[in-house]
Design a protein around this motif. Structure first.
Motif, short mmCIF file in Angstrom:
data_model
loop_
_atom_site.label_atom_id
_atom_site.label_comp_id
_atom_site.label_asym_id
_atom_site.label_seq_id
_atom_site.Cartn_x
_atom_site.Cartn_y
_atom_site.Cartn_z
N THR A 105 13.04 -28.55 2.51
CA THR A 105 12.18 -28.86 1.56
C THR A 105 10.83 -28.16 1.78
O THR A 105 10.24 -28.26 2.90
N ASP A 139 18.54 -24.91 -4.76
CA ASP A 139 17.14 -25.37 -4.11
C ASP A 139 16.01 -24.56 -4.64
O ASP A 139 14.94 -25.14 -4.79
N ALA A 171 8.61 -32.14 -6.55
CA ALA A 171 9.31 -30.87 -6.56
C ALA A 171 8.18 -29.86 -7.15
O ALA A 171 7.10 -30.38 -7.24
N ASN A 206 13.05 -26.98 -4.97
CA ASN A 206 13.39 -28.19 -4.61
C ASN A 206 13.57 -29.27 -5.64
O ASN A 206 13.31 -30.65 -5.39
#
Length: 168
Positions: free
Chosen positions: A149, A128, A104, A121
């Motif tokens: 993503t 998100d 992330a 993410n």
């Protein structure tokens, strides 16, 4: 027979009063809940002002970029990735994690008007993209759904900047 009817009526009255009390409490709690605010990402960036530096931590290293081209590229990736605003509150986030993820992106924007943290993410976040805007009046929380993503694209840009190893 009459006593039985009076008892039944009193029982129904007590049950009704109890149900009204319970429903009334729920309604009162709902009306005092936190107001969830959403904002378009462009408007949020206006509150931050001109972004002078982006930083990201991963493991024991801090990466930063200060050149306009890199900053604009990261902002463009985020803008293009957003599909909609999602209302979130501080309570939705829960306890903040320590450390820095590989899967992330945790960015920190330093702007001319304000600072902002972005969690992109992160599977432990309620959206998100979670943005925390730090203002003198108090922190504000905003969430966005992403089309997919995007953290790896962002890492590619930010990790090409300056690297500071926290172990040295």
């Amino acid at each position: 027979m009459r006593r039985r009817n009076i008892r039944s009526i009193l029982t129904l009255f007590l049950i009704s009063a109890l149900l009204l009390t319970i429903c009334g409490c729920k309604t009162a709690t709902a009306s005092t809940s936190v107001n969830v605010e959403t904002i378009e990402f462009d408007s949020l960036l206006e509150k931050v002002g001109t972004v002078d530096m982006l930083e990201e931590q991963e493991r024991d290293c801090v990466y930063s970029v200060t050149d306009n081209a890199s900053i604009e590229s990261v902002i463009r990736i985020i803008k293009e990735g957003i599909s909609k605003e999602v209302g979130i509150t501080q309570e939705d986030i829960g306890e903040m994690k320590t450390g820095a993820p590989e899967n992330a992106s945790w960015l920190f924007f330093t702007g001319s008007k304000a600072k902002m943290s972005l969690y992109i993410n992160d599977k432990d976040m309620p959206a998100d993209l979670v943005c925390i805007l730090y203002e003198p009046s108090g922190d504000k929380y905003y969430g966005y759904s992403l089309n997919g993503t995007i953290y790896s694209k962002i890492k590619e840009i930010v990790h090409a900047g300056e690297k500071i190893d926290l172990n040295n």
